[in-house]
Design an enzyme around this catalytic site. Sequence first.
Site, PDB file in Angstrom:
ATOM      1  N   GLU A   1      53.173  34.851  36.736  1.00 50.81           N
ATOM      2  CA  GLU A   1      51.781  34.389  36.837  1.00 50.81           C
ATOM      3  C   GLU A   1      51.077  34.638  35.515  1.00 50.81           C
ATOM      4  O   GLU A   1      51.316  35.637  34.842  1.00 50.81           O
ATOM      5  CB  GLU A   1      51.068  35.135  37.970  1.00 50.81           C
ATOM      6  CG  GLU A   1      49.661  34.644  38.260  1.00 50.81           C
ATOM      7  CD  GLU A   1      48.591  35.387  37.443  1.00 50.81           C
ATOM      8  OE1 GLU A   1      47.484  34.835  37.283  1.00 50.81           O
ATOM      9  OE2 GLU A   1      48.887  36.501  36.963  1.00 50.81           O
ATOM     10  N   SER A   2      50.223  33.690  35.094  1.00 49.76           N
ATOM     11  CA  SER A   2      49.463  33.796  33.855  1.00 49.76           C
ATOM     12  C   SER A   2      50.426  33.899  32.676  1.00 49.76           C
ATOM     13  O   SER A   2      51.294  33.057  32.511  1.00 49.76           O
ATOM     14  CB  SER A   2      48.497  34.984  33.933  1.00 49.76           C
ATOM     15  OG  SER A   2      47.587  34.963  32.866  1.00 49.76           O
ATOM     16  N   ALA A   3      50.310  34.955  31.839  1.00 48.02           N
ATOM     17  CA  ALA A   3      51.247  35.095  30.731  1.00 48.02           C
ATOM     18  C   ALA A   3      52.670  35.240  31.232  1.00 48.02           C
ATOM     19  O   ALA A   3      53.631  34.909  30.522  1.00 48.02           O
ATOM     20  CB  ALA A   3      50.870  36.302  29.881  1.00 48.02           C
TER      21      ALA A   3
ATOM     22  N   HIS B   1      41.416  32.866  38.607  1.00 48.26           N
ATOM     23  CA  HIS B   1      42.708  33.198  38.017  1.00 48.26           C
ATOM     24  C   HIS B   1      43.293  34.421  38.722  1.00 48.26           C
ATOM     25  O   HIS B   1      42.623  35.430  38.877  1.00 48.26           O
ATOM     26  CB  HIS B   1      42.506  33.481  36.532  1.00 48.26           C
ATOM     27  CG  HIS B   1      43.755  33.591  35.738  1.00 48.26           C
ATOM     28  ND1 HIS B   1      44.576  32.514  35.499  1.00 48.26           N
ATOM     29  CD2 HIS B   1      44.337  34.646  35.110  1.00 48.26           C
ATOM     30  CE1 HIS B   1      45.604  32.894  34.744  1.00 48.26           C
ATOM     31  NE2 HIS B   1      45.476  34.188  34.511  1.00 48.26           N
TER      32      HIS B   1
END
Length: 610
Positions: free
Chosen positions: A304-306, A519
């Site tokens: 997730e994300s980075a 997010h």
Amino acid sequence: MKKEKVFFILYWILLSLTAIVYFTVLELGKNTLLGWGIALVLFGAYITLEIKLIKGRQWYIRLISWLCFFALLVGTAFLSQPPYKTVPAVDSKRPAVTEVVKVNEGELTGVFNEDNSVEVYAGIPYAKPPVGELRWKEPQAPEKWDGVKACDHFAPMSMQKRDSEIMNSLTRIVGYHDYRISLKDNYREAVSEDSLYLNIWKPAGEVKDAPVLFFIHGGSLTSGQSSFSEYRGEDLAKKGIIVVNFGYRLNVFGYMAHRSLANESPNKTTGNYGLLDQIAALKWVNDNIASFGGDASKITIAGESAGASSVNALCVSPLAKGLFRYAIAESSGITPKVPYHTFRSYDEALEEGNKTLEEFGVLNAGELRAMKAEELVKTTANNSAMTVDGYAITEQPYLTYEKGENNEQSLLNGYNSHEANVFNLFSKVEAGDYQDKIGELFGKYTDDVIRLYPPASVPLDYDFAVEAGGSAKGAYNLVLGGTWFAYSHYKWSDYVASQNKPVYFYYFNKDNRSLRANHAGELPYAYGNLWRHDYLYDEKDAELSETMQNYWVNFVKTGNPNGDGLPEWTPYTTSQKKIIQLDENIEMIDDPYSELYKIIDKSQNDKAEQ
């Protein structure tokens, strides 16, 4: 008499307010119980002193007394700061210990969760500690150990800048809304450069040939930890898969690049140490997961994300070829021709590396090895992105996809409806600012975007206490979310679909009392951790979480999220562009950003030609 009475009332009001503020600081700062005890004694002693000895004395005597009392309070708060500790693998006080498991490096045990349905093995080393001469070196094989290693605590989080515990507590209050007063959390989670350890959740008892979910945490490649409760693997393990997550080098330790480091590397690599850690962890799982009942031929990487950007990098890395079969990516990617974050050119990486050396007044990166990690992590240079190093990543990722040389056989990916809001909290965007901000993203296509999203066309429906606001803030957040996050998934899905591989594209839009659809808001749903903060969620949330968990588990098992009793998730293809909405009503919808993507495509083409 009247003046004395007023003074008396004001004095005790001030003392009461001092007590309230002080004990609030102790709670938010997670100070030790000893600090609380000393503070109570100090307040009691001061009140007794005031009543019996100081009352009626000259004002300066009372002032001196107050200052001494205040100084003692400050000293107590400082001396009772919470200690650093590692986080237990499970919440139970005295968990049952598992049978001994043998891996390549030695024997180890884990612990059972509270109902003994899942075995948890935390803090297993997958590489040598990257310290001393191994700082900014490719990860080395872990050392063997004698005896039986007790893997019952998560390893320290990777070295990173840390806010004070008071700021962390305020973030939980204002952002996650999950802060609770507790006697169990009076400590700070340990941070260390020695952080290359992984964690395993498996169904209890004998397991054979179980599929594996290999999860990469997010945090902009600068922060984050594998112990975070929202993506622990306990509930997914109950559904018959094995879940693995791990720590990897971050920020200056994980992504600094310098020519002197490349020159000393046998592979001539620099700038992707954190990514190389991820590959080392993936190789360890391939080599050892059978000891836990897992099947190395059935590994799905997820993030997730980075962490999703890292999944994308593993999908194009020649070093990861054959180490996994499917990929799950949530809220980030590096497929645009010029990625918006977590990826940069090699020249940019080297430039930031030079800035790091200049900042600390050294001539080469080797000299930085003599510095303490606690000082080095304070660098103001930007070391938060992967790069084309010619080894882990050999070319711009989109080129690998255009050639069809990417590694994933099936893809599940998507984004949330309010991705950019938390990244833009402190910026006020009025109508007069809007054009300039859109111009920074789109250049000559700015007017096209503004026609699509006029300044006041989108209400700011998600708000935090620290939200700066502005009449155009809603529109700007929406455009930013589509550009920074959604677009990479659109490109990624198109590339994989054009290769006639299965693609499942989602849009998460569920409101709740915690992170909502901001997010990372989908994480506790997909990984089955709503129960850890159940007061923030209702039955509808639980129903969606159960569905999402089943989608994720089915995908790990088969490369297809669909299954009995689940709403049909139609694959995304070159001709079928609808995506699934994950909300109270689960249904296939048109992508909300489909028109914006056309403008971003043009902008990206221009950037790539520059």
